[in-house]
Structures are given as C-alpha cells and as structure tokens.
Design a protein around this motif. Structure first.
Motif, PDB file in Angstrom:
ATOM      1  N   LEU A 172       0.885  -1.310  -0.194  1.00  0.00           N
ATOM      2  CA  LEU A 172       0.104   0.351  -0.059  1.00  0.00           C
ATOM      3  C   LEU A 172       1.089   1.290   0.035  1.00  0.00           C
ATOM      4  O   LEU A 172       2.469   1.473   0.533  1.00  0.00           O
ATOM      5  N   ARG A 173      -0.185   2.445  -0.173  1.00  0.00           N
ATOM      6  CA  ARG A 173       0.785   3.739  -0.394  1.00  0.00           C
ATOM      7  C   ARG A 173       0.740   4.905  -0.419  1.00  0.00           C
ATOM      8  O   ARG A 173      -1.207   4.575  -0.956  1.00  0.00           O
ATOM      9  N   TRP A 174       0.432   5.461   0.093  1.00  0.00           N
ATOM     10  CA  TRP A 174      -0.256   7.334   1.088  1.00  0.00           C
ATOM     11  C   TRP A 174       0.434   7.811  -0.487  1.00  0.00           C
ATOM     12  O   TRP A 174       1.193   8.324  -0.079  1.00  0.00           O
ATOM     13  N   LEU A 175      -1.170   8.410  -1.112  1.00  0.00           N
ATOM     14  CA  LEU A 175      -0.426   8.920  -2.431  1.00  0.00           C
ATOM     15  C   LEU A 175      -0.799  10.773  -2.161  1.00  0.00           C
ATOM     16  O   LEU A 175      -2.210  10.567  -2.100  1.00  0.00           O
ATOM     17  N   SER A 176       0.221  11.660  -2.600  1.00  0.00           N
ATOM     18  CA  SER A 176      -0.345  13.351  -1.923  1.00  0.00           C
ATOM     19  C   SER A 176      -0.944  13.095  -4.009  1.00  0.00           C
ATOM     20  O   SER A 176      -1.125  12.341  -4.902  1.00  0.00           O
ATOM     21  N   ARG A 177      -2.245  13.968  -4.103  1.00  0.00           N
ATOM     22  CA  ARG A 177      -2.567  14.428  -5.009  1.00  0.00           C
ATOM     23  C   ARG A 177      -1.807  14.259  -6.700  1.00  0.00           C
ATOM     24  O   ARG A 177      -1.648  13.854  -8.039  1.00  0.00           O
ATOM     25  N   ASP A 178      -0.360  14.591  -6.165  1.00  0.00           N
ATOM     26  CA  ASP A 178       0.075  14.838  -7.810  1.00  0.00           C
ATOM     27  C   ASP A 178       0.941  13.506  -7.720  1.00  0.00           C
ATOM     28  O   ASP A 178       2.039  13.809  -8.239  1.00  0.00           O
ATOM     29  N   GLU A 179       0.859  12.529  -6.739  1.00  0.00           N
ATOM     30  CA  GLU A 179       1.975  11.678  -7.081  1.00  0.00           C
ATOM     31  C   GLU A 179       0.893  10.747  -7.037  1.00  0.00           C
ATOM     32  O   GLU A 179       1.288   9.180  -7.364  1.00  0.00           O
ATOM     33  N   LEU A 180      -0.078  10.679  -7.556  1.00  0.00           N
ATOM     34  CA  LEU A 180      -1.435   9.520  -8.385  1.00  0.00           C
ATOM     35  C   LEU A 180      -0.894   8.572  -8.909  1.00  0.00           C
ATOM     36  O   LEU A 180      -1.113   7.919  -9.400  1.00  0.00           O
ATOM     37  N   TRP A 181      -0.154   9.409 -10.010  1.00  0.00           N
ATOM     38  CA  TRP A 181       0.037   8.760 -11.479  1.00  0.00           C
ATOM     39  C   TRP A 181       1.412   8.116 -11.244  1.00  0.00           C
ATOM     40  O   TRP A 181       2.179   7.522 -11.849  1.00  0.00           O
ATOM     41  N   SER A 182       2.076   7.742  -9.658  1.00  0.00           N
ATOM     42  CA  SER A 182       3.369   7.102  -9.835  1.00  0.00           C
ATOM     43  C   SER A 182       2.776   5.397  -9.218  1.00  0.00           C
ATOM     44  O   SER A 182       4.326   4.963  -9.003  1.00  0.00           O
ATOM     45  N   VAL A 183       2.375   4.813  -9.172  1.00  0.00           N
ATOM     46  CA  VAL A 183       1.667   3.701  -9.605  1.00  0.00           C
ATOM     47  C   VAL A 183       1.118   3.036 -11.302  1.00  0.00           C
ATOM     48  O   VAL A 183       0.773   4.357 -11.461  1.00  0.00           O
ATOM     49  N   THR A 184       0.717   1.720 -10.481  1.00  0.00           N
ATOM     50  CA  THR A 184       0.320   1.353 -12.082  1.00  0.00           C
ATOM     51  C   THR A 184      -1.083   1.131 -11.631  1.00  0.00           C
ATOM     52  O   THR A 184      -1.399  -0.251 -11.492  1.00  0.00           O
ATOM     53  N   TRP A 185      -1.990   2.043 -11.654  1.00  0.00           N
ATOM     54  CA  TRP A 185      -3.321   2.189 -11.724  1.00  0.00           C
ATOM     55  C   TRP A 185      -4.040   0.573 -12.550  1.00  0.00           C
ATOM     56  O   TRP A 185      -4.160   0.861 -13.922  1.00  0.00           O
ATOM     57  N   LEU A 186      -5.033  -0.246 -12.149  1.00  0.00           N
ATOM     58  CA  LEU A 186      -5.846  -0.814 -13.260  1.00  0.00           C
ATOM     59  C   LEU A 186      -6.814  -0.539 -14.076  1.00  0.00           C
ATOM     60  O   LEU A 186      -7.375   0.718 -13.844  1.00  0.00           O
ATOM     61  N   PRO A 187      -6.924  -0.954 -14.933  1.00  0.00           N
ATOM     62  CA  PRO A 187      -7.363   0.472 -15.722  1.00  0.00           C
ATOM     63  C   PRO A 187      -8.947   1.213 -15.517  1.00  0.00           C
ATOM     64  O   PRO A 187      -9.425   2.098 -15.323  1.00  0.00           O
ATOM     65  N   ALA A 188     -10.164   0.441 -14.874  1.00  0.00           N
ATOM     66  CA  ALA A 188     -10.594   1.023 -14.495  1.00  0.00           C
ATOM     67  C   ALA A 188     -10.469   2.097 -13.037  1.00  0.00           C
ATOM     68  O   ALA A 188     -11.580   3.105 -13.663  1.00  0.00           O
ATOM     69  N   ASP A 189      -9.623   1.939 -12.169  1.00  0.00           N
ATOM     70  CA  ASP A 189      -8.867   2.732 -11.398  1.00  0.00           C
ATOM     71  C   ASP A 189      -8.748   3.818 -12.015  1.00  0.00           C
ATOM     72  O   ASP A 189      -8.337   5.108 -11.620  1.00  0.00           O
ATOM     73  N   CYS A 190      -7.900   3.759 -13.146  1.00  0.00           N
ATOM     74  CA  CYS A 190      -7.386   4.900 -13.448  1.00  0.00           C
ATOM     75  C   CYS A 190      -8.414   6.148 -14.181  1.00  0.00           C
ATOM     76  O   CYS A 190      -8.571   7.709 -13.679  1.00  0.00           O
ATOM     77  N   GLU A 191      -9.840   5.622 -13.702  1.00  0.00           N
ATOM     78  CA  GLU A 191     -10.763   6.629 -14.541  1.00  0.00           C
ATOM     79  C   GLU A 191     -10.918   7.782 -12.960  1.00  0.00           C
ATOM     80  O   GLU A 191     -11.807   8.401 -13.108  1.00  0.00           O
ATOM     81  N   VAL A 192     -11.191   5.936 -11.936  1.00  0.00           N
ATOM     82  CA  VAL A 192     -10.716   7.438 -10.843  1.00  0.00           C
ATOM     83  C   VAL A 192     -10.171   7.730 -10.020  1.00  0.00           C
ATOM     84  O   VAL A 192     -10.855   9.013  -9.712  1.00  0.00           O
ATOM     85  N   VAL A 193      -8.781   7.778 -10.754  1.00  0.00           N
ATOM     86  CA  VAL A 193      -7.445   8.881 -10.403  1.00  0.00           C
ATOM     87  C   VAL A 193      -8.508  10.413 -11.456  1.00  0.00           C
ATOM     88  O   VAL A 193      -8.471  11.520 -10.817  1.00  0.00           O
ATOM     89  N   ARG A 194      -8.744  10.416 -12.414  1.00  0.00           N
ATOM     90  CA  ARG A 194      -9.328  11.114 -13.390  1.00  0.00           C
ATOM     91  C   ARG A 194     -10.078  11.776 -12.680  1.00  0.00           C
ATOM     92  O   ARG A 194     -10.322  13.099 -12.179  1.00  0.00           O
ATOM     93  N   MET A 195     -11.412  11.186 -12.149  1.00  0.00           N
ATOM     94  CA  MET A 195     -12.940  11.540 -11.532  1.00  0.00           C
ATOM     95  C   MET A 195     -11.846  12.725 -10.413  1.00  0.00           C
ATOM     96  O   MET A 195     -11.889  13.331  -9.769  1.00  0.00           O
TER      97      MET A 195
END
Length: 128
Positions: free
Chosen positions: A101-124
């Motif tokens: 697990l990782r705690w990510l600041s908003r500017d670090e959200l893309w520092s991990v490889t999200w599953l495809p559906a979870d990429c949509e959550v990051v965009r939200m």
C-alpha cells in the motif's frame, strides 16, 4: 457479458493523501487499485464497503459521499464500480489481501500503475 458490481474506497488521511493498494491475487495481480469489493445481497453499498475494508485492511472506515461510478469493460466482464470518499476511524492498516500500500498525494497519484478502471477513478479525483 457478465456484469460485476463493486464498491471502492477512496480513503483520505488527515494530510489529504489517498490510499492505493496493490492486488495480491488473481489475473490482475500486482496492479494498483482503490480497495473494496463485491456487494452481498443483503448489503447497502456503504455496508459492503465497510465490511470489505475491514476484511482486506483490518480497519474501520466512515463512508462519505459518492465520488462517482465507473463503467468499464474488461475482456471477460463488465465492471460497475461505485467509488466513495472515505476516512479511517479506527485500527491500523494490515495487508490481509494486498501486496503493498502507499499513501499518495494528489500530485503522486500517477506514480503507480493503476488497473484500467481505477485510472478512471484517478481522473475523477483530479476533477475534484
């Protein structure tokens, strides 16, 4: 195509960091996701989310507003994922089903490889 409905927790800590978890099982093993899972027949989405987070991370959460719903077609199923803003209220995080697990600041959200559906959550989250 089979549809699977799940709930996901966007857990935010006191500093505004967001929890990301790395899957430890299944065909999507090693991908990063927002924790959660399937809704059982007798549960509301909020009850399911509290249960799933307790089972997966051994903490109690409060479930807030709906961030949004992701509709995503994976090769073998359609996913409907209701994502809620959440906060931890009791316990210490334990990895009972995830690898990391990782705690990510908003500017670090893309520092991990999200599953495809979870990429949509990051965009939200970015639009909030």
């Amino acid at each position: 195509m089979k549809t699977i409905e799940v709930v996901a927790a966007v857990i935010v800590d006191a500093e505004g960091k967001i929890l990301a978890t790395q899957r430890g099982y299944g065909e999507m093993k090693d991908g990063w996701e927002f924790p959660g899972g399937k809704i059982e027949a007798d549960e509301t989405p909020q009850q399911a989310l509290r249960r799933e987070i307790s089972e997966e991370l051994d903490v109690e959460i409060s479930v807030g507003e709906l961030l949004g719903t992701v509709e995503w077609d994976y090769p073998n199923f359609h996913l409907t994922m209701n994502c809620y803003w959440c906060h931890m209220v009791d316990g210490e995080l334990s990895l009972l089903e995830h690898e990391a697990l990782r705690w990510l600041s908003r500017d670090e959200l893309w520092s991990v490889t999200w599953l495809p559906a979870d990429c949509e959550v990051v965009r939200m989250i970015e639009k909030e």
